[in-house]
Design a protein around this motif. Structure first.
Motif, PDB file in Angstrom:
ATOM      1  N   ASP A   1      32.646  42.761  40.981  1.00 18.12           N
ATOM      2  CA  ASP A   1      33.180  41.506  41.527  1.00 18.12           C
ATOM      3  C   ASP A   1      32.777  40.288  40.704  1.00 18.12           C
ATOM      4  O   ASP A   1      33.286  39.187  40.942  1.00 18.12           O
TER       5      ASP A   1
ATOM      6  N   LEU B   1      35.307  37.185  48.462  1.00 19.01           N
ATOM      7  CA  LEU B   1      35.697  37.666  47.141  1.00 19.01           C
ATOM      8  C   LEU B   1      37.071  38.315  47.159  1.00 19.01           C
ATOM      9  O   LEU B   1      37.842  38.191  46.214  1.00 19.01           O
TER      10      LEU B   1
ATOM     11  N   GLU C   1      40.313  37.187  44.867  1.00 17.84           N
ATOM     12  CA  GLU C   1      41.082  38.102  44.024  1.00 17.84           C
ATOM     13  C   GLU C   1      42.572  38.035  44.353  1.00 17.84           C
ATOM     14  O   GLU C   1      43.415  38.101  43.464  1.00 17.84           O
TER      15      GLU C   1
END
Length: 253
Positions: free
Chosen positions: A70, A248, A252
């Protein structure tokens, strides 16, 4: 003594994280890394040292930190190089026992209002290092030149995260913390701590944030969509809205 070889190296670390995300395993990452180094005529010895040190930080990262896969998303969101350094810094602290020991000692100095608490001169650092003891009972004992290189490596990390202003400065101050490093530090603190994590937020402490700043930082986090104050048993508690690092996935997307 890995800091005698390299410090934080945020650009190289970001490159390795990108390769890991693309290839999914460290064997392929290693092949690509050294192939690119050969193409750029880097010395294999130097490239191997950097690869070993940086990948160790990612391979040994605790589950309380974002998965290295990540990191490209996080580092791509950071506003400044300092932001990215502050994100990568806890991976170093978690992986390197000597660095972690020294950071903990300076956290104690800061919490005790020690004069020049963040004095990273060779003299003060050596005094701290001399108190270190390995698990087998052996003590810190290296040549003066090696110790000096380690101290300079440690100061380079402190410069990268904003504690020290420049190469001439050896006494630092608590750095400002960007929005992305704050979210990572908060998530790390929450995942590492138990119910009383707000009383000892390790992610903020590692960034040398004094206790009087914590409430302000908690309020900043609560102003995002990631964290919120919820009422539990008649009192307000700060919790992640979905999960410490659920944001996260949204980044994305």
């Amino acid at each position: 003594m890995d800091l005698t070889m390299c410090g934080l190296l945020p650009e190289r670390a970001a490159e390795l994280a990108r390769l890991y995300r693309e290839h999914g395993n460290w064997n392929e990452v290693e092949e690509v890394w050294f192939e690119e180094r050969r193409a750029n005529r880097s010395t294999r010895g130097s490239a191997r040292k950097i690869y070993r040190v940086l990948t160790s930080r990612f391979k040994n990262a605790p589950a309380s930190l974002p998965n290295p896969r990540d990191l490209p998303t996080i580092l791509g969101t950071g506003a400044t190089s300092r932001d990215n350094s502050q994100v990568l810094y806890p991976y170093l602290v978690a992986d390197d026992a000597l660095v972690r020991y020294v950071v903990h000692e300076y956290i104690q100095r800061l919490s005790a209002d020690h004069p020049d608490a963040l004095d990273f001169s060779n003299e003060t650092l050596t005094t701290v290092l001399d108190q270190f003891e390995y698990a087998d009972g052996s003590v810190f004992e290296y040549a003066d030149s090696t110790t000096e290189r380690w101290c300079e490596g440690f100061r380079s990390v402190m410069r990268d995260i904003g504690v020290l202003e420049d190469q001439q400065t050896v006494v630092g101050s608590p750095p400002s913390v960007g929005d992305i490093p704050l979210l990572v530090a908060m998530g790390y603190s929450y995942e590492e701590g138990e119910d009383g994590w707000v009383e000892s937020p390790v992610g903020l402490q590692y960034l040398f944030q004094p206790a009087e700043r914590w409430e302000e930082l908690y309020d900043r986090a609560a102003e995002t969509s990631v964290w919120e104050f919820v009422e539990l048993h008649g009192r307000l508690e700060l919790r992640p809205a979905d999960g410490a690092y659920a944001w996260l996935s949204r980044e994305e997307d």
